[in-house]
Design a protein around this motif. Structure first.
Motif, short mmCIF file in Angstrom:
data_model
loop_
_atom_site.label_atom_id
_atom_site.label_comp_id
_atom_site.label_asym_id
_atom_site.label_seq_id
_atom_site.Cartn_x
_atom_site.Cartn_y
_atom_site.Cartn_z
N LEU A 483 40.21 40.14 43.47
CA LEU A 483 38.99 40.50 42.77
C LEU A 483 37.79 39.76 43.34
O LEU A 483 37.92 38.74 44.04
CB LEU A 483 39.13 40.18 41.28
CG LEU A 483 40.23 40.93 40.53
CD1 LEU A 483 40.40 40.36 39.14
CD2 LEU A 483 39.92 42.41 40.46
N GLN A 484 36.62 40.28 43.02
CA GLN A 484 35.38 39.63 43.45
C GLN A 484 35.22 38.28 42.76
O GLN A 484 34.80 37.30 43.37
CB GLN A 484 34.19 40.53 43.12
CG GLN A 484 32.85 39.96 43.56
CD GLN A 484 31.72 40.94 43.30
OE1 GLN A 484 31.93 42.01 42.75
NE2 GLN A 484 30.52 40.57 43.70
N ASP A 485 35.58 38.22 41.46
CA ASP A 485 35.53 36.97 40.70
C ASP A 485 36.89 36.29 40.80
O ASP A 485 37.90 36.85 40.37
CB ASP A 485 35.18 37.24 39.23
CG ASP A 485 33.79 37.85 39.09
OD1 ASP A 485 32.90 37.47 39.86
OD2 ASP A 485 33.62 38.72 38.22
N THR A 486 36.90 35.10 41.35
CA THR A 486 38.15 34.37 41.55
C THR A 486 38.48 33.53 40.33
O THR A 486 37.62 32.82 39.81
CB THR A 486 38.04 33.46 42.78
OG1 THR A 486 37.67 34.26 43.90
CG2 THR A 486 39.34 32.76 43.06
N ASN A 487 39.73 33.60 39.89
CA ASN A 487 40.19 32.77 38.78
C ASN A 487 41.31 31.86 39.26
O ASN A 487 42.38 32.34 39.67
CB ASN A 487 40.70 33.65 37.63
CG ASN A 487 39.58 34.34 36.89
OD1 ASN A 487 38.74 33.71 36.28
ND2 ASN A 487 39.56 35.67 36.97
N LEU A 488 41.04 30.57 39.23
CA LEU A 488 42.07 29.58 39.57
C LEU A 488 42.44 28.82 38.30
O LEU A 488 41.61 28.65 37.41
CB LEU A 488 41.56 28.61 40.64
CG LEU A 488 41.15 29.25 41.98
CD1 LEU A 488 40.64 28.19 42.94
CD2 LEU A 488 42.31 30.02 42.60
N PHE A 489 43.68 28.37 38.23
CA PHE A 489 44.20 27.74 37.03
C PHE A 489 44.42 26.25 37.26
O PHE A 489 44.57 25.80 38.41
CB PHE A 489 45.50 28.42 36.58
CG PHE A 489 45.33 29.89 36.33
CD1 PHE A 489 44.87 30.35 35.11
CD2 PHE A 489 45.61 30.82 37.32
CE1 PHE A 489 44.71 31.70 34.87
CE2 PHE A 489 45.46 32.18 37.09
CZ PHE A 489 45.00 32.62 35.87
#
Length: 642
Positions: A483-489
């Motif tokens: 995705l364009q928006d990156t989600n890291l945990f």
């Protein structure tokens, strides 16, 4: 950034019937969680409440013994009888102490255990909700279910409901004892209690309404603070600090006003009820004295004559009766807020999960002489397992990545169509690119391929199978997406890469990182792949986070890839590195690419130009340039900008 004040739609007051259903559901839930422990707790509460009403009876008996000895002059039996009553009362108190200790310990277990189970139920249910739910609900409001609502429910379970039960039992028990001793004085107490109830309804009702508004205002303030924290860089860049403080002051003043009103009424109610209780106490004493002096015959169930042995215990019971009425009144606010929290929690739990009526699943397969057979280990071949209900047979179709859309219409709202008559095909191994202005419908198409939303009309086929027949979990397992928006945990770099495939080994994750071009910077981090990431990877640059997202997709090794602005946050030099990795990643896969940088889609097999939800041009880069249509204008305009 101006925090605008919007006019809210007035909310309907929750009916008493609805509140009753909420309490009934909550109690039923507690019994289901603790079917043995909760009845024991209830028994201990009832026992304690009854024991707290017993002293008045013992006091009456002791005074009656003293009165009898005073009249007869025989004091020999007084000590023995009084000792007997005191001993029995002491035994009751010891048993009450044991019951109170047991009740307190078990109630702590029931309260915290129930909240834990509710949080698990909420979170588990939330994982089954469709993407549309999160697109249409404020994330801060969803979070408040786990914080504010759970906390108000904790107070309701641990304090308010037990206190209400105790007060109800004490009031009932004391009222019966009063009627047993003297009806006349009981009528005086009931009249005083009616006054207390009227005051409670008038003042307590206002207090409860303001406490609910206080919770709403608190939620708004928390939401605003979270928004400003996330956008702190933007605030500072545009020197918006003073305006933010002014907006916060307005929100905070609203919270202060609601809190002040709520606590003003709540703090006023207690002293008023206490003073009414004191007046009632004096009134009962005066009435008892007048009845005693006037020689009025006693009207009671017991048949006892009106005397000091009746009036003195009656005064104690009056204080106890009025005090418990006050206790009930003090719990109104906590009960109202607790029920509001419970209703919101149950509303989240009751949300309908994402519908999934598919029956075609994705399995590992082995191919021998063109024949597919299902197997447990991963051989690099996947197949669609298609059970046929008509004859009970099962067929296997090799997962090739052939995706086709036929005359698809879609709108996020029924009356607002976003995509119009979309038809396209992507053969196995093809690279299909979508270009167009923001809002043209590029990302919407990929949302439909993942079945985050279902189409209004038309068909989408995946390897010849209608995607409505494919289980959503299997469908999404076959699609990799960046995705364009990156989600890291929160976790290590290795953990974040492995998120794409939890069974992947460390070597698999490292190979995926090298493929994406992320290995070079990862090895230069303080702890390499063991470096901890927090705050959505705040210690990494935007480009580095994007590289990790690409590595995560690579380790999933899906046959179809969706790249939604995958290189939008990467500089030109890094883009060249990533592009090589992505080219390797895309080998043998069907790929859908969404990009604003037209240089990244030049080598696509087919480019589709979208405008207002319609495909207006399609073809290879060379063909579209030769046609000199909108793509040509976009492409040449991009070069002019460069």
């Amino acid at each position: 950034m101006q925090y605008s004040k919007t006019k809210e739609t007035p909310k309907k007051r929750t009916s008493v019937k609805h509140k009753g259903k909420t309490i009934a559901r909550l109690i039923k839930l507690l019994f289901r969680y603790y079917p043995i422990m909760l009845p024991i707790v209830l028994f201990c509460i009832v026992f304690n409440a009854v024991i707290s009403s017993v002293p008045s009876v013992f006091m009456q008996n002791v005074i009656a013994v003293v009165e009898s000895s005073w009249e007869s002059g025989d004091w020999s039996a007084v000590a023995g009888n009084v000792s007997k009553y005191v001993t029995v009362l002491a035994v009751f108190y010891i048993l009450s102490l044991v019951a109170s200790f047991a009740y307190s310990r078990m109630m702590a277990i029931i309260t915290q255990g129930s909240l834990m189970k509710l949080r698990v139920q909420m979170f588990g249910g939330m994982q089954t909700l469709p993407v549309k739910y999160f697109d249409t609900h404020n994330h801060g409001d969803i979070m408040s279910h786990y914080t504010n609502d759970i906390d108000t429910l904790r107070q309701l379970i641990s304090q308010s409901l037990p206190q209400l039960l105790v007060s109800a039992i004490v009031i009932s028990t004391v009222l019966f004892i009063m009627l047993y001793y003297c009806v006349w004085l009981t009528l005086v107490v009931i009249a005083g209690v009616c006054v207390m109830l009227l005051v409670t309804k008038k003042i307590g009702g206002r207090s409860a309404r303001h406490f609910v508004r206080q919770q709403q205002a608190l939620g708004k303030e928390e939401g605003y603070i979270e928004e400003i924290m996330n956008g702190q860089k933007v605030v500072k860049v545009f020197c918006h600090e003073e305006a933010c403080k002014a907006d916060f002051d307005r929100i905070n003043e609203n919270l202060f006003a609601e809190s002040e009103s709520a606590n003003k009424f709540a703090n006023t109610l207690g002293p008023i009820l206490n003073n009414i209780g004191n007046v009632l106490y004096a009134t009962v004493g005066m009435t008892g004295g007048l009845l005693l002096l006037s020689g009025v015959s006693n009207l009671s169930i017991s048949g006892l004559a009106l005397g000091i042995s009746v009036i003195v215990p009656f005064l104690n019971m009056t204080k106890q009766f009025a005090g418990n009425i006050g206790q009930v009144s003090h719990q109104i606010n906590a009960v109202v807020m607790g029920l509001a929290g419970a209703q919101r929690i149950f509303a989240l739990v009751d949300e309908q999960p994402e519908a999934d009526d598919g029956y075609v699943t994705l399995v590992n397969a082995r191919e021998e002489n063109g024949v597919l057979t299902e197997c447990s280990e991963h051989t690099g071949v996947w197949a669609w397992k298609h059970p046929h209900q008509a004859d009970g047979s099962i067929t296997y179709t090799k997962l090739a990545g052939d995706v086709r859309m036929f005359d698809v219409d879609f709108g996020y709202e029924p009356d607002k169509t976003v995509l119009h008559d979309i038809s396209l095909y992507a053969e196995p191994g093809q690279k299909v690119a979508f270009v167009g202005a923001t809002g043209a419908g590029k990302t919407t198409i990929t949302n439909l391929l993942n079945r985050f939303y279902d189409i209004a009309d038309g068909k989408i086929r995946y390897d010849g199978i209608n995607i409505n027949k494919i289980k959503k979990g299997a469908l999404r397992r076959s699609l990799g997406i960046v995705l364009q928006d990156t989600n890291l945990f929160t976790g290590t770099v290795m953990d974040n890469i492995r998120y794409g495939n939890l069974s992947a080994s460390d070597d698999d994750c490292i190979r995926a990182a090298k493929l994406a071009g992320a290995d070079d910077y990862i090895t230069r981090l303080p702890d390499g792949y063991a470096t901890m990431l927090t705050g959505n990877g705040a210690n990494l640059s935007q480009g580095q986070r994007q590289l990790l997202a690409i590595a995560r997709a690579a380790v999933a090794d899906p046959p179809v890839m969706i790249l939604d602005e995958a290189t939008s946050s990467i500089d030109t030099r890094t883009e060249a590195i990533v592009q090589r990795g992505m080219d390797a990643l895309m080998q043998g896969r069907t790929v859908f690419v969404i990009a604003h940088r037209l240089s990244t889609v030049k080598n696509a097999d087919v480019i589709m130009v979208l405008d207002h939800g319609r495909i207006i041009e399609r073809g290879s880069h060379e063909k579209l340039i030769a046609d000199k249509g909108q793509y040509y204008q976009l492409y040449t305009g991009a070069f002019e900008l460069e």
